[in-house]
Design an enzyme around this catalytic site. Structure first.
Site, PDB file in Angstrom:
ATOM      1  N   ASP A 107       1.170  -1.190   0.072  1.00 15.84           N
ATOM      2  CA  ASP A 107       0.420  -0.004   0.369  1.00 15.84           C
ATOM      3  C   ASP A 107       0.774   1.025  -0.128  1.00 15.84           C
ATOM      4  O   ASP A 107       1.980   1.151   0.692  1.00 15.84           O
ATOM      5  CB  ASP A 107      -0.389   0.108   1.391  1.00 15.84           C
ATOM      6  CG  ASP A 107      -2.019   1.536   1.476  1.00 15.84           C
ATOM      7  OD1 ASP A 107      -1.502   2.081   1.879  1.00 15.84           O
ATOM      8  OD2 ASP A 107      -2.904   1.189   0.777  1.00 15.84           O
ATOM      9  N   ASN A 155      -2.225  13.167  -4.231  1.00 15.75           N
ATOM     10  CA  ASN A 155      -3.783  13.446  -5.816  1.00 15.75           C
ATOM     11  C   ASN A 155      -3.985  15.232  -4.563  1.00 15.75           C
ATOM     12  O   ASN A 155      -4.281  16.160  -6.072  1.00 15.75           O
ATOM     13  CB  ASN A 155      -4.557  12.531  -5.295  1.00 15.75           C
ATOM     14  CG  ASN A 155      -4.164  11.282  -5.753  1.00 15.75           C
ATOM     15  OD1 ASN A 155      -2.880  11.443  -7.265  1.00 15.75           O
ATOM     16  ND2 ASN A 155      -4.219  10.389  -6.022  1.00 15.75           N
ATOM     17  N   HIS A 194      -3.585  14.806  -9.857  1.00 12.42           N
ATOM     18  CA  HIS A 194      -4.535  13.430  -9.844  1.00 12.42           C
ATOM     19  C   HIS A 194      -2.891  12.645 -10.856  1.00 12.42           C
ATOM     20  O   HIS A 194      -2.733  11.517 -10.773  1.00 12.42           O
ATOM     21  CB  HIS A 194      -5.464  13.077 -10.674  1.00 12.42           C
ATOM     22  CG  HIS A 194      -6.832  12.834  -9.433  1.00 12.42           C
ATOM     23  ND1 HIS A 194      -6.604  12.777  -8.973  1.00 12.42           N
ATOM     24  CD2 HIS A 194      -7.425  14.026  -9.221  1.00 12.42           C
ATOM     25  CE1 HIS A 194      -7.799  12.626  -7.825  1.00 12.42           C
ATOM     26  NE2 HIS A 194      -8.171  13.843  -7.575  1.00 12.42           N
ATOM     27  N   ASP A 205      -0.528   9.416 -10.813  1.00  9.85           N
ATOM     28  CA  ASP A 205      -0.478   8.411 -11.871  1.00  9.85           C
ATOM     29  C   ASP A 205       0.543   7.858 -11.856  1.00  9.85           C
ATOM     30  O   ASP A 205       0.690   7.120 -12.530  1.00  9.85           O
ATOM     31  CB  ASP A 205      -1.712   8.905 -12.515  1.00  9.85           C
ATOM     32  CG  ASP A 205      -3.265   9.104 -12.730  1.00  9.85           C
ATOM     33  OD1 ASP A 205      -3.822   8.127 -12.213  1.00  9.85           O
ATOM     34  OD2 ASP A 205      -3.724   9.746 -13.559  1.00  9.85           O
ATOM     35  N   ASP A 254      -4.148   3.393  -4.435  1.00  8.90           N
ATOM     36  CA  ASP A 254      -2.458   2.473  -4.599  1.00  8.90           C
ATOM     37  C   ASP A 254      -2.538   1.383  -3.850  1.00  8.90           C
ATOM     38  O   ASP A 254      -0.844   1.252  -3.136  1.00  8.90           O
ATOM     39  CB  ASP A 254      -2.109   3.549  -3.303  1.00  8.90           C
ATOM     40  CG  ASP A 254      -2.808   3.432  -1.694  1.00  8.90           C
ATOM     41  OD1 ASP A 254      -4.255   2.599  -1.823  1.00  8.90           O
ATOM     42  OD2 ASP A 254      -2.638   4.487  -1.249  1.00  8.90           O
TER      43      ASP A 254
END
Length: 243
Positions: free
Chosen positions: A182, A190, A195, A199, A225
């Site tokens: 994680d 973000n 974002h 990404d 994630d």
């Protein structure tokens, strides 16, 4: 009986149906295990046998439609150039056998050539259609098992791999491990950087995982994630080192 029981039975039934899969997919998967040379030998052999039978029956009873089966098999499981080569060779062989009969009946070279070209063109059209269908089939399968953002396996592909490795591990008596990963504070990335940066971070994590583990291991993005790595034939100590 508890209210959850019917739902549990229905979920189990859906899982069994998913495992059984599409009959066509099972047939394709079974034939895909054969070697390329096996497919070539079967396709050429079947094509030749049908061509000899077609020669025996004569031009009044054409068996060309049955030659489409090994031709399509060659285009699907081997390659388009191999199928094109077989179709071209078959067209010239047919012309060599039947041109005297066509010449006697029509008396013109144009009719002979047109008969050969139309036959080969028909074969080529089928080869092109089957090849295009195979490309679409492969693309759809890739989309169904690949995470669009990172390019690693998705949850569905991971579950299928886990089920496969669990069965194999039970037969062979070898351990398997699953590493869950994680990305900490991903939401903050973000929120602060956008974002697009998030990404890029996910793609970097996926790339790092893929280039770090073995080729036999399966890297998957579960969503958001969350990532996982399936480690076949790996015990707890080795899995801890990987993690």
């Amino acid at each position: 009986m508890s209210p959850e029981a019917p739902e549990g039975r229905d979920t189990s039934r859906q899982q069994r149906i998913a495992r059984r899969g599409d009959p066509l997919a099972r047939v394709v998967a079974g034939l895909s295990r054969w070697s390329v040379w096996t497919h070539v030998a079967l396709a050429v052999g079947a094509f030749t046998v049908i061509g000899l039978m077609d020669r025996i029956t004569g031009p009044e009873t054409s068996l060309a439609v049955f030659q489409l089966i090994p031709l399509a098999m060659l285009a699907w499981f081997v390659s388009r150039p191999a199928a094109v080569a077989l179709a071209t060779a078959a067209g010239f062989a047919w012309y060599w056998d039947y041109s005297p009969m066509i010449s006697t009946a029509s008396g013109t070279l144009g009719v002979q050539v047109w008969a050969c070209v139309s036959r080969v063109g028909f074969f080529m059209l089928v080869v092109w259609l089957v090849s295009a269908l195979r490309e679409l089939y492969d693309h759809q399968r890739e989309l169904a098992t690949t995470d669009e953002l990172t390019g690693v396996a998705n949850r569905r592909a991971l579950l299928a791999a886990v089920e496969r490795e669990v069965a194999r591990g039970a037969r062979a008596g070898v351990p398997i491990s699953l590493v869950y990963i994680d990305a900490d504070h991903f939401k903050a990335v973000n929120d602060r950087l956008g974002h697009a940066a998030g990404d890029r971070l996910l793609r970097a994590v996926a790339h790092t995982l893929e280039t770090t583990v073995r080729r036999a291991d399966v890297v998957a993005r579960l969503g958001g994630d969350e990532f996982a790595v399936l480690l076949p034939e790996t015990g707890p100590e080795a899995a801890a080192k990987v993690a």
